[in-house]
Enzyme design. Sequence first.
Site: not given
Length: 423
Positions: A324, A369, A299, A92, A234-235, A171, A121, A326
């Site tokens: 996490y 990030t 996660w 990122r 994932d995602e 991603h 990503d 962040d």
Amino acid sequence: MMIPRPREAAVLGGTVTLHDGLVRHAPGDPRLGEEGYRIDVTPDGAELTAGGPAGRFYGMRTLAALGPEAPLCRITDRPAHTWRGVMLDVARHFMPKDFVLRLIDLLAVHRLNRLHLHLTDDQGWRLQIKRYPRLTEVSGEHYTQEDIREIVSYAADRFVTIVPEIEMPGHAQAAIAAYPWLGNHPSRRLPVRDSWGISPHVFNLEEAAIGFCRDVLDEVMDLFPGEYVHLGGDECPPDEWEHSEAALRRIAELGLPGPDAARAWFTSTVGAYVTSRGRRPIHWYDTPGGPPGVTAMTWLDHESGPRAALEGLDVVLAPHTSTYLDYPADAPGPHGRMLSLADVYGFTPPPAPEGATGRILGVQCQLWTEYMPTPEHVEAMAFPRLCAFAEVAWGTAGDYRDFLRRLTPHLESLGVRPGPVIP
């Protein structure tokens, strides 16, 4: 006392002035484990016994922390978890090589032994792949293969293993921006994504896309000699597959029940290739039923780790509500969440449930990030909470007030620019 503190430390009273001639290295003791060590400081000097090279490295670090006027003591120390990791997202926002090397030093001080680099990503592809040069041409800042060799070697000298992550099949927008034939609409030209959230653009299901992943992973595995290769996983929204005639035809050819099953097929297929090369695939785990042989990085919550272990998967615990970094420490951030220093220190990793002994390998904290554009931002978000996580990972988190007492001089010794320390 250092951070993380040792598992057993008996102070006997009195001190001894140590110099090189007064530090003896005893024969190794495998009963201590590869990363374990024992230190005996007597009026005659100090003796270090280690279970393996990593244990000797950690033992020497502990001796240095005792100082030249070392207290007479006996320390017996070994970690509770074999996987003690930190994930750094360099996709990122790119993080320069010098900062990665500095972070490795900080991991070694805290006896953390995995640095997981999130290299690709939607917003960027940060690793040079010689067979596919446009991957980094469209993304700008990246690590050359020589950079990676330097990082891997530097880490190995400090008993830190680099775990590379190449995201697939979701991603993937940065890769599709470089090579549109990887996407589900090959005639469409996409940019590298310039916003956060989950992109709808995912790899297609054709053999050419699988071949691309194999080609990339061949170069990745040549660069990173560690046991694990992270494949993301994932995602991955199935919307493009649901509306693509080519994808639906491919799903039928493969005998899959529908687009929702395509992600698992993709990751299983590529994971099998990683396994065939003698490595172990690892995925972010957000749905039950991972393919056999895959290690799950759980996660979503605290319960999914033991659940994945009962499914027969090895597990690295990474619940976002405890790991996490962040998430801001002092107030809810852009995610709507916060994670205080006390919250991190209070994380108690669940043991493997009955019937899944040995399946939980360890724990990992994350530095995503999206909202950390510079190394300075990352350092301020990581510290002091990474110090708390180190004691959780080593297995010696205990009295929080004692931790706070040790924290201030420890941070001063590190020379970092920490974020807020809130008792």
